[in-house]
Design an enzyme around this catalytic site. Structure first.
Site, mmCIF file in Angstrom:
data_model
loop_
_atom_site.group_PDB
_atom_site.id
_atom_site.type_symbol
_atom_site.label_atom_id
_atom_site.label_comp_id
_atom_site.label_asym_id
_atom_site.label_seq_id
_atom_site.Cartn_x
_atom_site.Cartn_y
_atom_site.Cartn_z
ATOM 1 N N CYS A 385 6.480 0.717 -5.273
ATOM 2 C CA CYS A 385 5.364 0.389 -4.381
ATOM 3 C C CYS A 385 4.846 1.646 -3.679
ATOM 4 C CB CYS A 385 5.773 -0.704 -3.401
ATOM 5 S SG CYS A 385 4.349 -1.565 -2.742
ATOM 6 N N HIS A 511 7.826 -4.705 -6.725
ATOM 7 C CA HIS A 511 9.184 -4.479 -6.213
ATOM 8 C C HIS A 511 10.206 -5.100 -7.165
ATOM 9 C CE1 HIS A 511 8.247 -2.918 -2.159
ATOM 10 N NE2 HIS A 511 7.149 -3.645 -2.276
ATOM 11 N N GLU A 513 13.215 -4.587 -7.363
ATOM 12 C CA GLU A 513 14.528 -4.774 -6.722
ATOM 13 C C GLU A 513 14.782 -6.222 -6.301
ATOM 14 O OE1 GLU A 513 11.969 -3.113 -5.411
ATOM 15 O OE2 GLU A 513 11.915 -3.203 -3.222
HETATM 16 N N1 GLN Z 1 2.170 0.622 2.545
HETATM 17 C C1 GLN Z 1 1.788 0.433 1.183
HETATM 18 C C2 GLN Z 1 0.796 -0.704 1.021
HETATM 19 O O1 GLN Z 1 0.650 -1.514 1.905
HETATM 20 C C3 GLN Z 1 3.011 0.203 0.324
HETATM 21 C C4 GLN Z 1 3.699 -1.076 0.649
HETATM 22 C C5 GLN Z 1 5.110 -1.152 0.118
HETATM 23 O O2 GLN Z 1 5.703 -0.150 -0.239
HETATM 24 N N2 GLN Z 1 5.679 -2.341 0.100
HETATM 25 O O3 GLN Z 1 0.170 -0.814 0.015
#
Ligand code: GLN
Length: 534
Positions: A385, A511, A513
């Site tokens: 992400c 994600h 994970e």
């Molecule tokens: N802050 C970034 C976004 O909002 C990444 C979010 C994250 O890593 N979950 O897109």
């Protein structure tokens, strides 16, 4: 689908927080499921936030995201991993949610003429949530874990609701209380008094615990168990030791050895069945094998003083380590330290670099320096992400020579907004539960590292973000050697980037994970660890 035969297991904790109620709930769930029973687990959290999505990971630990896009407590991650089963927004309830629903009903006029009170309106709302996981599905067991510690003012409505529920469904309920039995090294004694007091506190609320699980540094003797049984009004065999374990994955086996599942089933007059646990046992044997080769993975983030903030990431690494017959040693690197001292001093000897999700600008430049280090030194890189945003900003600055490239999350005025806010997030003003959340499909480019990992053209992964790759830059990136190997099915949204010329360099917008399980390690984590090991 509620049925008369559903059984309800409640788990409360006493003495101190952090004893591992979530792991006990998960372990018991796993032991019941391995006997062929259908099981679900839910968490009741007494805080007033509607969900933990708006809390800092430093306050609360990781925010776990379900398939249906709910931001939940990290215990839901344990439940999913131990049960090997997806859960939903019905499995995490907070006081905030309960009050929200009660007040919405009050404004709608549902209680016209009545004084709205904690008892019965709030407690009735809580009682309805005890059965909520049965809305669309039947389960033999609903396990409900109550967050916090008995004696907290804020958990009182939950405990009163459980008391009433147990009174109304006595035959179908069992109450497990988890306490601490400390061992005083000066005198060599176990101390049972805190447990006695905690059980007494529960009794004052009107709840009689049926099973006492004692967290303890060492196994408790039968004499100690008898003493606890006598003072806490339970049978000696219902006093279970949850001894400190080397790994959370040992806990089901420890509790099985203590016959926790048998005691619970006996109490509920349910048959004890043979267990199918071969996959779990071989996973546990693998993680404890001596002389496994060691692979050092740096996790570069800003919440590195608290590994709870990235719980699913470290668990996924341990699942992948077992699959690769090695041990992953995590090196926590604070990205702000990299800003002060440079990446070399922290990353010189690591075998892989992982940048997890995150929000806010602090430490960003340190993360970009870590991605640069990975690319320039051909160290396997895995971005999750925010870790994708970091990788592409670094590539833009140092390969495409767009020196001021950035994400508009961190610099709204950058001339090269490589990462920008998603179209449908532009008008979103409210913060709670408004990100792009939950499972979405992703199309996989044949021949890519991504394809090599999943071996299938369409995958589904969970998301939690507001910013995305800016499509205006796609061609420049591909021409310079960073390829887009995963997109949304329509092709509009970049989901995965790779640098094929590197040993293993992959970053994803989702994600992964959240979907790794002990006996089914996530393919991307497995490939990353394999590359780091190689
Ligand atoms: N802050 C970034 C976004 O909002 C990444 C979010 C994250 O890593 N979950 O897109």
């Amino acid at each position: 689908m509620q049925s008369k035969s559903t059984k309800y297991i409640f788990i409360t904790g006493g003495v101190v927080s952090g004893l591992g109620k979530g792991i006990v709930a998960s372990s018991l769930g796993m032991l019941l499921k391995s006997q062929g029973y259908s099981v679900t687990i839910q968490k009741f959290d007494p805080y007033l936030n509607v969900d933990p999505g708006t809390m800092s990971p430093i306050q609360h630990g990781e925010v776990f995201v379900t398939e249906d896009g709910c931001e939940t407590d990290l215990d839901l991650g344990h439940y999913e991993r131990f049960l090997n089963q997806n859960l939903s927004r019905l499995n995490n309830v907070t006081s905030g949610m309960i009050f929200w629903d009660v007040l919405t009903k009050e404004r709608r006029g549902d209680y016209l003429g009545k004084t709205v009170q904690i008892i019965p309106h709030v407690t009735n709302e809580i009682k309805s949530r005890i059965r909520a996981p049965l809305t669309n599905e039947y389960f033999d067991f609903v396990i409900t874990e109550i967050g916090g510690t008995v004696g907290d003012i804020e958990s009182l409505p939950f405990l009163e609701a459980i008391r009433q529920f147990q009174y109304q469904n006595r035959e179908d309920c069992v109450h497990i209380h988890l306490t601490l039995v400390p061992h005083l090294s000066a005198t060599g004694e176990f101390k049972t008094k805190p447990t006695q007091h905690s059980v007494k506190e529960l009794r004052e609320i009107g709840i009689l615990a049926n099973v006492i699980v004692c967290r303890s540094p060492e196994p408790l003797s039968f004499e100690i168990k008898e003493k606890i049984a006598l003072f806490c009004d339970v049978a000696p065999e219902a006093v279970i030791t949850s001894v400190d374990a080397a790994s959370i994955y040992d806990v089901p086996l420890i509790l099985e050895n203590e016959r926790l599942d048998a005691v619970v089933l006996n109490h509920l007059k349910m048959p004890i069945q043979p267990k199918k646990m071969a996959g779990w046992i071989s996973f546990v044997e693998e993680i404890h094998k001596p002389n496994l080769s060691e692979v050092q993975v740096a996790i570069v983030g800003k919440y590195t003083q608290l590994s709870d903030s990235y719980f699913s990431v470290t668990e996924s690494l341990s699942h992948a380590a077992a699959a690769n017959h090695c041990k992953v040693l995590v090196k926590w690197v604070d990205s702000e330290e990299i800003e002060k001292n440079g990446a070399d001093s922290y990353l010189k000897n690591v075998n892989g670099i992982l940048i997890p999700g995150g929000f806010g600008g602090r430490g960003t430049e340190g993360k970009i320096a870590a991605a640069k280090y990975a690319r320039e030194n051909n160290v396997p890189y895995f971005g999750l992400c925010l870790g994708l945003h970091i990788a592409v900003v670094e590539f833009a600055r140092n390969v495409l020579n767009l020196k001021e490239a950035h994400s508009t999350e961190f610099n709204e005025k950058t001339p090269d907004p490589i990462i920008h806010i998603m179209q449908d997030q532009k008008d979103v003003k409210k913060k709670g539960g408004t990100m792009r959340l939950g499972a979405c499909d992703c199309k996989v480019e044949p021949g890519s590292r991504l394809y090599e990992a999943y071996q299938t053209p369409i995958i589904s992964e969970r998301h939690r973000h507001r910013y995305e790759f800016n499509n205006a830059y796609r061609e420049q990136f591909e021409a310079a050697g960073m390829t887009i190997t995963g997109t949304s099915p329509s092709g509009d949204l970049v989901e995965v980037v790779e640098i094929p010329s590197q040993k293993w360099f992959l970053a994803c917008q989702f994600h992964p994970e959240f979907k790794s399980r002990p006996a089914q390690p996530h393919p991307l984590f497995s490939k990353f660890v394999a590359a780091a090991k190689g």
